[in-house]
Design a protein around this motif. Structure first.
Motif, mmCIF file in Angstrom:
data_model
loop_
_atom_site.group_PDB
_atom_site.id
_atom_site.type_symbol
_atom_site.label_atom_id
_atom_site.label_comp_id
_atom_site.label_asym_id
_atom_site.label_seq_id
_atom_site.Cartn_x
_atom_site.Cartn_y
_atom_site.Cartn_z
ATOM 1 N N THR A 166 -44.579 34.074 -129.228
ATOM 2 C CA THR A 166 -44.575 34.285 -127.812
ATOM 3 C C THR A 166 -43.431 34.574 -127.475
ATOM 4 O OG1 THR A 166 -46.370 32.595 -127.330
ATOM 5 C CG2 THR A 166 -45.102 33.501 -125.298
ATOM 6 N N SER A 167 -42.977 35.408 -126.654
ATOM 7 C CA SER A 167 -41.824 36.061 -126.310
ATOM 8 C C SER A 167 -41.723 35.746 -124.579
ATOM 9 C CB SER A 167 -41.374 37.468 -126.522
ATOM 10 O OG SER A 167 -40.225 37.569 -125.872
ATOM 11 N N VAL A 168 -40.581 35.136 -124.160
ATOM 12 C CA VAL A 168 -40.482 34.822 -122.709
ATOM 13 C C VAL A 168 -39.469 35.590 -122.254
ATOM 14 C CG1 VAL A 168 -40.051 33.193 -121.023
ATOM 15 C CG2 VAL A 168 -41.101 32.537 -123.258
ATOM 16 N N TYR A 169 -39.555 36.239 -121.217
ATOM 17 C CA TYR A 169 -38.418 37.064 -120.468
ATOM 18 C C TYR A 169 -38.644 37.452 -119.141
ATOM 19 C CZ TYR A 169 -42.286 40.521 -121.192
ATOM 20 O OH TYR A 169 -43.645 41.201 -121.472
ATOM 21 N N HIS B 133 -37.202 42.106 -115.206
ATOM 22 C CA HIS B 133 -36.262 42.958 -115.481
ATOM 23 C C HIS B 133 -35.780 43.510 -117.011
ATOM 24 C CE1 HIS B 133 -33.657 39.858 -115.124
ATOM 25 N NE2 HIS B 133 -32.633 40.550 -115.175
ATOM 26 N N ALA B 134 -36.195 42.446 -117.879
ATOM 27 C CA ALA B 134 -35.651 42.582 -119.184
ATOM 28 C C ALA B 134 -35.867 43.911 -119.834
ATOM 29 C CB ALA B 134 -35.955 41.592 -120.050
ATOM 30 N N ALA B 135 -34.841 44.439 -120.658
ATOM 31 C CA ALA B 135 -35.168 45.661 -121.344
ATOM 32 C C ALA B 135 -35.714 45.112 -122.656
ATOM 33 C CB ALA B 135 -33.756 46.304 -121.675
ATOM 34 N N LEU B 136 -36.875 45.615 -123.159
ATOM 35 C CA LEU B 136 -37.757 44.885 -124.258
ATOM 36 C C LEU B 136 -37.626 45.853 -125.451
ATOM 37 C CD1 LEU B 136 -40.955 43.665 -122.811
ATOM 38 C CD2 LEU B 136 -38.825 42.329 -123.165
ATOM 39 N N HIS B 137 -37.505 45.494 -126.637
ATOM 40 C CA HIS B 137 -37.273 46.456 -127.761
ATOM 41 C C HIS B 137 -38.252 45.785 -128.752
ATOM 42 C CE1 HIS B 137 -33.417 48.065 -126.574
ATOM 43 N NE2 HIS B 137 -33.270 46.988 -125.846
ATOM 44 N N ILE C 208 -40.695 42.742 -135.326
ATOM 45 C CA ILE C 208 -40.080 42.000 -134.224
ATOM 46 C C ILE C 208 -40.410 42.523 -132.908
ATOM 47 C CG2 ILE C 208 -37.694 41.672 -132.844
ATOM 48 C CD1 ILE C 208 -36.389 41.578 -135.566
ATOM 49 N N LYS C 209 -41.199 42.060 -131.979
ATOM 50 C CA LYS C 209 -41.694 42.620 -130.665
ATOM 51 C C LYS C 209 -41.255 41.756 -129.464
ATOM 52 C CE LYS C 209 -44.617 45.181 -133.361
ATOM 53 N NZ LYS C 209 -44.582 46.795 -132.805
ATOM 54 N N ASP C 210 -41.256 42.529 -128.495
ATOM 55 C CA ASP C 210 -40.806 42.021 -126.962
ATOM 56 C C ASP C 210 -39.471 41.242 -127.402
ATOM 57 O OD1 ASP C 210 -42.945 42.914 -125.877
ATOM 58 O OD2 ASP C 210 -44.182 41.243 -126.462
ATOM 59 N N ALA C 211 -38.474 41.832 -128.059
ATOM 60 C CA ALA C 211 -37.145 41.325 -128.211
ATOM 61 C C ALA C 211 -36.180 41.656 -127.153
ATOM 62 C CB ALA C 211 -36.458 41.681 -129.555
ATOM 63 N N HIS C 212 -35.297 40.617 -126.651
ATOM 64 C CA HIS C 212 -34.561 41.064 -125.487
ATOM 65 C C HIS C 212 -33.510 40.086 -125.410
ATOM 66 C CE1 HIS C 212 -35.004 37.659 -122.656
ATOM 67 N NE2 HIS C 212 -36.038 37.506 -123.292
ATOM 68 N N ALA C 213 -32.242 40.502 -125.009
ATOM 69 C CA ALA C 213 -31.136 39.930 -124.514
ATOM 70 C C ALA C 213 -30.844 40.197 -123.273
ATOM 71 C CB ALA C 213 -29.964 39.989 -125.813
ATOM 72 N N TYR D 275 -37.763 36.522 -128.825
ATOM 73 C CA TYR D 275 -38.521 37.703 -129.189
ATOM 74 C C TYR D 275 -39.895 37.000 -129.947
ATOM 75 C CZ TYR D 275 -36.346 35.099 -133.201
ATOM 76 O OH TYR D 275 -36.110 34.287 -134.021
ATOM 77 N N ARG D 276 -40.610 37.684 -130.311
ATOM 78 C CA ARG D 276 -41.846 37.148 -131.043
ATOM 79 C C ARG D 276 -41.980 38.082 -132.234
ATOM 80 N NH1 ARG D 276 -46.629 40.424 -130.576
ATOM 81 N NH2 ARG D 276 -46.475 41.964 -128.917
#
Length: 570
Positions: A99-102, A105-109, A114-119, A153-154
């Protein structure tokens, strides 16, 4: 049927409308009164004390009650925003490997695994969002501060439906390898291994900058493939790695304040001081022994960053939106209709002059739910403020900025720039007059030397360092300037007692500089022999109709009145 259900679930997102936490329910380092002042962006739906107690089973403070119906503003940037943000950040939690939490407005990659990754940048403190005018809303940050971020990320691990029956996938390792804070591409701080990094920074050589939070995410998957059957079977193990870099950037202005004070001494011993700064700034104190201070046009409020009202939790099949447990709060600076003020109100310094540049109203940049006394028309920024005070300690002079904790370094003006203000002598005399006009001569001289004071009217954006004299004289409704002999001639049309007043303008750009003076002149048509003659002639002329009427009436009475009326007089 199952596939259709999965597809529908993946498209469903539950939208949650978030409200800020009720004051007193989350401390986060603040009292109930302090937390009540944070939420200027909330809807001010006021309820009475009785309704509040019935709804929540509790009473509220006076400040909390006031904040329930309006928004509270501040003279200085408060520390409450940074305190709340720092403590509330601890409630921000990442998801697990599936599970990815964001924030929305996050820019997902996405990569292969690696899925739904963001900083995503959570907050930069201390800082202030400025509202200067439409389209001009700079984000000022302190030269030394802290950036907080959120990284998540997930991992997509292939299963038997994705590959052959003989292949088994598993997650070997995963980590956030390195986290960097960059300024215009240059790394200024770094850490590793955290979903919620806290990066301290120091910036001293820039004005405009772009801050970037960047993180490297690394995963390693194990793939086992079985070939053959029975005793002939074999198992082959291989590893697959993937590294993905995610980032988020914001544009900021490094708020490094430097102020130039200019001084003067008035004839009665009062001190004059003016401070000039090319950025918005809060105000300055004149001494450590009293409360004497002055502030410009800027005031402050605090409001949450609504981008963090909700968070999204996403897995391989669906995503859901829910209220966020962590909400950053920022200080906002705006030009107030209250305008520049000196304190104490009655016994404090006198504001002589303010100057700056003309800007349009910033009302369109402020959220509709924020109820503050922002200027609703064009205004002049108080980049410079000059005051007159009975007390001044130059060693104790402190210039405060609109970013909390940022005070200006004092840059002393060049030698010879200090002014000794002199007395001026203003006189006004009637040179000539008749019954309709008077010609008045106004003279302005230096009381110390007797030299004429020559006035000019050349507008300047900043008067500091100029040589032109900007004063003028008013008499009646007229504004005049003296010539090379310190003389101005004024024609007056209405008899009256007139007061001439000299407005010396700013002492900052004048040497020598002067204080104001007044003179009184009286003009009346009866002040001359010609005036008396004209008055008597005019009076006689005006009385002729009355004499004619009196004579005519007298003759008519003799001709048509009763005869005995005139006989009794004989």
């Amino acid at each position: 049927m199952f596939i259709a259900a999965v597809l529908i679930a993946s498209l469903i997102t539950s939208v949650v409308s978030a409200n800020p936490p009720r004051p007193g329910t989350e401390a986060n380092g603040l009292s109930e009164n302090e937390s009540a002042t944070l939420w200027s962006r909330d809807a001010d739906a006021y309820i009475t004390q009785a309704e509040y107690q019935q709804r929540y089973g509790d009473t509220r403070t006076v400040t909390h009650q006031l904040a329930n119906g309006t928004d509270i503003t501040f003279k200085r940037p408060p520390a409450t925003a940074a305190t709340w943000t720092q403590n509330d950040f601890a409630d921000l939690n990442a998801g697990d490997t599936e599970t990815s939490v964001y924030p929305p407005h996050a820019a997902l990659h996405d990569g292969e695994f690696i899925k739904d990754a963001h900083a995503t940048i959570f907050a930069v403190q201390p800082s202030t969002h400025g509202h200067l005018e439409s389209g001009v809303t700079p984000h000022y940050i302190a030269p030394e501060g802290t950036l907080r971020g959120f990284i998540d990320y997930r991992v997509r691990v292939p299963n038997k439906s994705d590959t052959a029956e003989s292949t088994t996938w598993s997650l070997a390792t995963h980590e956030i390898e390195e986290i960097r804070l960059q300024k215009d591409g240059e790394t200024i701080a770094k850490t590793s291994g955290s979903h919620t990094p806290v990066l301290d920074y120091q910036i001293s050589d820039d004005w405009n900058a772009t801050l970037t939070l960047e993180a490297d995410i690394h995963v390693r998957l194990r793939q086992a493939v079985r070939t053959g059957a029975g005793t002939q079977s074999a198992r082959t193990v291989s590893y697959h790695t993937e590294t993905h870099t995610v980032s988020d950037s914001i544009a900021v202005k490094i708020y490094a304040l430097s102020a130039s004070p200019y001084y003067a001494t008035f004839p009665n011993g009062d001190a004059g001081v003016a401070v000039f700064q090319t950025q918005p700034w809060q105000g300055y104190t004149l001494t450590d022994k009293t409360d004497a201070r002055v502030r410009g046009i800027w005031r402050f409020y605090t409001a949450r960053d609504t981008n963090w009202d909700t968070l999204v939790s996403a897995n391989q099949t669906a995503s859901t939106e829910h209220e966020s447990d962590a909400i950053p709060v920022y200080v906002h600076a705006y030009p107030s209709r209250i305008g520049p003020r000196a304190e104490p109100v009655r016994d404090g310094p006198d504001i002589l002059e303010t100057w700056g540049i003309k800007r349009g109203t910033p009302t369109g940049t402020i959220d509709e739910n924020v109820d503050i006394e922002v200027v609703n028309q064009s205004y002049t920024t108080t980049y410079g403020v000059a005051v007159r005070s009975q007390t001044l300690d130059r060693e104790a002079l402190r210039v405060a900025g609109i970013v909390r904790g940022v005070n200006a370094s004092i840059v002393e003006p060049p030698s010879g720039s200090e002014r000794q203000l002199r007395e001026s002598t203003l006189t006004a005399d009637v040179l000539w007059q008749n019954q309709s006009q008077a010609l008045v001569e106004v003279q302005l001289r230096d009381s110390q030397t007797g030299d004429p004071i020559v006035l000019a009217n050349e507008s300047r954006w900043s008067p500091i360092g100029g040589d032109a004299r900007e004063g003028y004289i008013t008499i009646g409704e007229k504004r005049v300037e003296t010539n090379a002999f310190g003389i101005a001639l004024v024609t007056l049309d209405d008899p009256d007692i007139y007061t001439a007043r000299y407005y010396p303008g700013s002492w900052l750009g004048q040497n020598p500089a002067y204080v104001s003076d007044t003179a009184t002149v009286r003009w009346h048509p009866l002040g001359t022999i010609d005036g008396w003659f004209a008055f008597l002639f005019e009076s006689f002329w005006q009385l002729i109709p009355f004499f004619v009427m009196f004579y005519a009436g007298h003759r008519l009475l003799r001709m048509f009145g009763p005869e005995d009326l005139f006989q009794q007089d004989q």
